[in-house]
Design a protein around this motif. Structure first.
Motif, short mmCIF file in Angstrom:
data_model
loop_
_atom_site.label_atom_id
_atom_site.label_comp_id
_atom_site.label_asym_id
_atom_site.label_seq_id
_atom_site.Cartn_x
_atom_site.Cartn_y
_atom_site.Cartn_z
N ILE A 199 0.65 6.17 -9.56
CA ILE A 199 -0.05 6.38 -10.83
C ILE A 199 -0.52 7.82 -11.01
CG2 ILE A 199 -2.18 5.86 -12.07
CD1 ILE A 199 -1.93 3.01 -11.06
N VAL A 200 -1.10 8.41 -9.94
CA VAL A 200 -1.71 9.73 -10.10
C VAL A 200 -0.71 10.76 -10.60
CG1 VAL A 200 -3.55 9.54 -8.41
CG2 VAL A 200 -1.31 10.29 -7.66
N ARG B 18 -6.97 9.09 0.38
CA ARG B 18 -7.10 10.19 -0.57
C ARG B 18 -5.92 11.16 -0.42
NH1 ARG B 18 -11.83 12.00 -2.59
NH2 ARG B 18 -13.07 11.08 -0.93
N GLU B 19 -5.62 11.51 0.82
CA GLU B 19 -4.53 12.47 1.05
C GLU B 19 -3.18 11.89 0.64
OE1 GLU B 19 -6.51 14.76 4.89
OE2 GLU B 19 -5.31 12.96 5.16
N ASN B 20 -3.03 10.59 0.89
CA ASN B 20 -1.80 9.93 0.48
C ASN B 20 -1.61 10.04 -1.03
OD1 ASN B 20 0.14 8.19 2.14
ND2 ASN B 20 -1.80 7.96 3.23
N MET B 21 -2.69 9.76 -1.75
CA MET B 21 -2.57 9.77 -3.21
C MET B 21 -2.41 11.20 -3.74
SD MET B 21 -4.61 6.59 -4.71
CE MET B 21 -6.29 7.01 -4.69
N ALA B 22 -3.01 12.16 -3.02
CA ALA B 22 -2.98 13.54 -3.51
C ALA B 22 -1.69 14.26 -3.17
CB ALA B 22 -4.17 14.32 -2.94
N PHE B 23 -0.93 13.70 -2.23
CA PHE B 23 0.19 14.44 -1.66
C PHE B 23 1.18 14.94 -2.72
CE2 PHE B 23 4.27 14.71 0.71
CZ PHE B 23 3.88 15.68 1.61
N PHE C 90 7.40 1.29 -2.58
CA PHE C 90 8.34 0.65 -1.67
C PHE C 90 7.81 -0.69 -1.19
CE2 PHE C 90 9.10 5.15 -1.44
CZ PHE C 90 10.48 5.25 -1.39
N GLN C 91 8.75 -1.50 -0.73
CA GLN C 91 8.37 -2.83 -0.25
C GLN C 91 7.35 -2.76 0.87
OE1 GLN C 91 11.68 -5.26 0.79
NE2 GLN C 91 10.43 -6.89 1.62
N ASN C 92 7.57 -1.84 1.83
CA ASN C 92 6.60 -1.75 2.92
C ASN C 92 5.63 -0.60 2.70
OD1 ASN C 92 8.25 0.32 3.32
ND2 ASN C 92 8.90 -0.23 5.38
N TYR C 93 5.51 -0.18 1.44
CA TYR C 93 4.52 0.79 0.95
C TYR C 93 4.81 2.23 1.36
CZ TYR C 93 2.36 -3.78 1.11
OH TYR C 93 2.14 -5.11 1.05
N ALA C 94 5.33 2.45 2.59
CA ALA C 94 5.64 3.80 3.04
C ALA C 94 4.49 4.77 2.83
CB ALA C 94 6.91 4.31 2.35
N LEU C 95 3.27 4.33 3.15
CA LEU C 95 2.14 5.25 3.11
C LEU C 95 2.23 6.15 4.33
CD1 LEU C 95 -0.64 2.70 2.19
CD2 LEU C 95 0.64 4.19 0.67
N TYR C 96 1.89 7.42 4.16
CA TYR C 96 1.94 8.32 5.30
C TYR C 96 0.83 7.93 6.28
CZ TYR C 96 4.44 10.81 1.65
OH TYR C 96 5.29 11.13 0.63
N PRO C 97 1.19 7.50 7.48
CA PRO C 97 0.21 6.82 8.34
C PRO C 97 -0.92 7.72 8.85
CG PRO C 97 2.32 7.10 9.47
CD PRO C 97 2.53 7.55 8.08
N HIS C 98 -0.65 9.02 8.97
CA HIS C 98 -1.68 9.88 9.54
C HIS C 98 -2.56 10.50 8.48
CE1 HIS C 98 1.78 12.16 8.44
NE2 HIS C 98 1.00 13.21 8.33
N GLN D 91 -1.11 -1.97 -0.65
CA GLN D 91 -0.31 -2.11 -1.85
C GLN D 91 -0.92 -1.32 -2.99
OE1 GLN D 91 2.61 -3.75 -2.65
NE2 GLN D 91 2.11 -2.60 -4.47
N ARG D 92 -2.24 -1.41 -3.10
CA ARG D 92 -2.93 -0.69 -4.16
C ARG D 92 -2.84 0.81 -3.97
NH1 ARG D 92 -6.68 -4.83 -6.15
NH2 ARG D 92 -7.29 -5.39 -4.07
N VAL D 93 -2.93 1.25 -2.71
CA VAL D 93 -2.81 2.69 -2.45
C VAL D 93 -1.42 3.17 -2.87
CG1 VAL D 93 -2.87 4.51 -0.73
CG2 VAL D 93 -4.45 2.59 -0.55
N ALA D 94 -0.41 2.37 -2.51
CA ALA D 94 0.95 2.74 -2.89
C ALA D 94 1.05 2.87 -4.40
CB ALA D 94 1.93 1.71 -2.37
#
Ligand SMILES: Nc1ncnc2c1ncn2[C@@H]1O[C@H](COP(=O)(O)OP(=O)(O)OP(=O)(O)O)[C@@H](O)[C@H]1O
Ligand SMILES: [Mg+2]
Lengths: 364, 297
Positions: free
Chosen positions: A148-149, A93-98, A81-89, A140-143
């Protein structure tokens, strides 16, 4: 990896139709960029492919499955997403694994995949940080890592770089390109930045008001725009478009615009009706000012007066008056030209594009 | 000319914080600080309004040590505890639930949201009076309804049910507050989190616990802080519904303070009780407030 097919896809919001029967065939591992001005329906199309928006008509096929009624999670797509929408809490690692966790992958596999993606994206040192403690580029990279994962069939990007500063954007653009070369995942990428479109795309889809205007490789849409809109949307500065007529002069098909007359190349536009009004499209970089004599046929050289000269560093933009027609020319180097200077210019007329003034469509 | 203006501007600039702070300092000082100091002073005296011939005398901490032998105080504390637990739990759970439902079905329409907020616009005293009519055991509409449903009429404000009834009415009256806060909290969660979760394959429960709830933390804290401090000071609803009765079944702390102060006119002791309420509020709410500061770490 998969093919994506849009068959006459329509989107209505109530009575308002925002996508009018889009047809598009996206090949496996192709990088497709959707461009167009704000509000033209780019995001809507992307979100219909993702399953975040219902499809009002037609069908979308991913792989060999019609996905109109398939929920987002079962489409095997990943979206950035444009604003990445990473889960803030959650940590990086958890974001990528979710997503993997939701897909009930075994822990050791998740761990391996996350570490791999982190290595590819150079996120190793940040795995245990929360998104709030990352820079824009890192987020951005985390998003991207999160996408990718999951090894999806299709990557969907909605203006992923537009929140970054210009320098970082260029850098991330390169990395995106590299990632695509590495993973070869079918990618659909939305942007309104035409440089991103030109540099990333295998093919560009140009949209306006919910209609697809043209689909083609970057060079195709640049050199052979399907209509005036595309001609002016792609390319910066936009294509010069001037009103003119086709007539035969001494038997040769010739373009006439005011006092300017240019003989068309022998292999182009020869069967246009004589006297027909046309819009003449010439790219700013199709007007040469330096070494004209070597490069350009004699009939295509004209005298011009400089109105304005802008130096942009590597190139200069000139506003020229050529036989009472105004043209923008983009020339290499720093030209020491001043308003009022007289120069000889050469038109690369083998690159000229003619449009019908009524329909604004390109003439074949 | 320009010089003078810039001088004035500079002078104003240096002291401008006083200009902006001044009004609130004056208001805080006269409405909060002075009464508090005066209250603390009173709490150290014996001062009975119905026996004006006995002079106001300084008794040190006697009023405070008297707490330990005051069995009515213990009972009030117990009532307040149950009342606070009941109202806070109900308002948080029901408030969140209603806010979630509203958020789902309304998204942007605000009419229904506004209607849900109506009870809050009613003055608490009026709330109490309305509910007293509804709950009246002989002519109240509630007993009429449950009789119609074939259930025996109840003594809603009798010794067994009074506290529960009071908790429910208080919850009804203030539910809009938590609904409003939770609604605002919910609409401030970016839609894209939900979209990302949908693509990641999280189901409704998972989405609630990984996205909605963590993002509502802050709202939750605020609701808890407000509701706990309200519950500790609860007065008007209870006062108009039951007056603390029957007996002392619903006599929460604030009513006990009021009884000691304005029924028995023991101003000094009532003041000491008020300070106790304040202290309890601080103990319970302090940790919440300090968490608020740290929220985005
Ligand atoms: N929920 C909605 N209800 C009504 N109209 C909508 C809704 N969402 C989008 N639209 C309309 O649909 C059209 C296309 O929107 P979309 O978001 O796809 O544009 P876009 O091409 O992504 O533009 P931008 O570059 O600004 O992101 C717009 O005219 C927009 O107003
Ligand atoms: Mg968009």
């Amino acid at each position: 990896m998969a093919q994506v097919k849009l068959n006459n896809v329509v989107k209505n919001y109530g009575n308002v139709k925002v996508v009018h029967g889009a047809d598009l065939l996206i090949d496996d591992s192709e990088f497709i960029v959707l461009v167009g001005p704000s509000g033209c329906g780019k995001s809507t199309i992307l979100r219909m492919i993702a399953g975040l928006e219902t499809i009002s008509g037609g069908e979308i096929v991913i792989g060999d499955q019609v996905v109109n009624r398939v929920s987002p999670k079962d489409r095997n797509v990943a979206m950035v997403f444009q604003n990445y929408a990473l889960y803030p809490h959650m940590t990086v690692r958890e974001n990528m694994a979710f997503g993997l966790k939701m897909a009930k992958e075994p822990r050791d596999i998740i761990e391996k995949k996350v570490n791999q993606a982190a290595a590819t994206l150079e996120l190793g040192p940040y795995l245990d940080r929360k998104p709030a403690a990352l820079s824009g580029g890192q987020r951005q990279r985390v998003a991207m890592g999160r996408a990718i994962v999951r090894q999806p069939d299709v990557f969907l990007f909605d203006e992923p770089l537009s929140n970054l500063d210009a320098q970082l954007r260029t850098q991330m653009r390169m990395e995106l390109k590299k990632l695509h070369l590495q993973f070869k995942t079918t990618t659909i990428y939305v942007t309104h930045d035409q440089i991103e479109a030109m540099t990333l795309a295998d093919r560009i889809v140009i949209l306006k008001d919910g209609y697809i205007q043209q689909v083609g490789s970057p060079i195709e849409v640049f050199e052979r725009p399907a209509n005036v809109f595309v001609a002016q949307f792609i390319g910066n500065p936009p294509m010069n478009i001037i009103k003119g007529k086709c007539t035969r002069v001494n038997g040769a098909m010739t373009l006439v615009a005011g006092d300017l007359s240019l003989q068309l190349p022998e292999d182009k536009y020869q069967d246009i009706a004589e006297g027909k009004s046309v819009l003449i499209g010439i790219r700013p970089d199709g007007i040469k000012v330096r070494d004209v004599e070597h490069r350009i046929r004699e009939e295509w050289r004209k005298e011009a007066t400089v109105n304005v000269a802008e130096i942009l560093g590597g190139q200069s933009l000139l506003e020229l008056n050529i036989s009472n027609n105004r043209f923008i020319a983009e020339v290499e180097g720093r030209m020491k030209l001043h308003p009022g200077d007289k120069v000889t210019v050469g038109f690369e007329l083998d690159r000229v594009v003619l449009f019908d003034p009524e329909t604004t469509e390109a003439i074949a | 000319m320009a010089d003078t203006i810039s001088q004035i501007r500079a002078a104003f600039h240096r002291k401008s914080y006083l200009f902006f702070l001044g009004p609130s300092l004056i208001i805080m000082g006269s409405l909060t600080l002075y009464p508090m100091v005066y209250g603390i002073k009173l709490s150290l005296t014996r001062y009975n309004l119905v026996r004006p011939w006995i002079p106001k005398t300084f008794v040190g901490l006697k009023n405070f040590t008297d707490f330990f032998s005051d069995e009515y105080l213990v009972k009030s504390l117990w009532v307040t505890f149950k009342f606070a637990m009941g109202t806070v739990a109900l308002q948080v759970f029901i408030g969140l639930l209603v806010a979630l439902v509203l958020h789902q079905i309304l998204k942007k329409t605000s009419l229904l949201r506004f209607m849900v907020l109506l009870p809050m616009l009613i003055v608490p005293v009026v709330t109490g009076i309305i509910w007293r009519l509804i709950l009246n055991d002989t002519y109240g509409v509630l007993n009429w309804i449950i009789q119609w449903l074939g259930i025996a009429p109840q003594l809603w404000l009798g010794p067994d049910l009074a506290l529960i009834t009071v908790i429910i009415v208080e919850t009804w009256a203030w539910l809009p507050f938590s609904i409003l806060l939770f609604s605002l909290g919910l609409s401030s969660i970016p839609e894209q989190y939900y979209e990302a979760a949908a693509i990641d394959g999280a189901g409704p429960w998972r989405t609630f616990f990984t996205i909605t709830l963590p993002n509502l933390r802050w709202t939750l804290f605020i609701v808890l802080v407000f509701k706990f401090s309200d519950a500790l000071k609860a007065f008007d609803t209870i006062y108009t519904l039951t007056g603390g009765g029957p007996g002392i079944a619903t006599r929460a702390l604030a009513l006990y303070v009021q009884n000691r102060g304005f029924t028995d006119f023991e101003i000094g002791y009532a003041m000491a009780l008020s300070i106790l309420v304040l202290t309890i509020s601080f103990i319970i709410i302090g940790p919440f407030i300090s968490r608020l500061d740290k929220q985005y770490e």
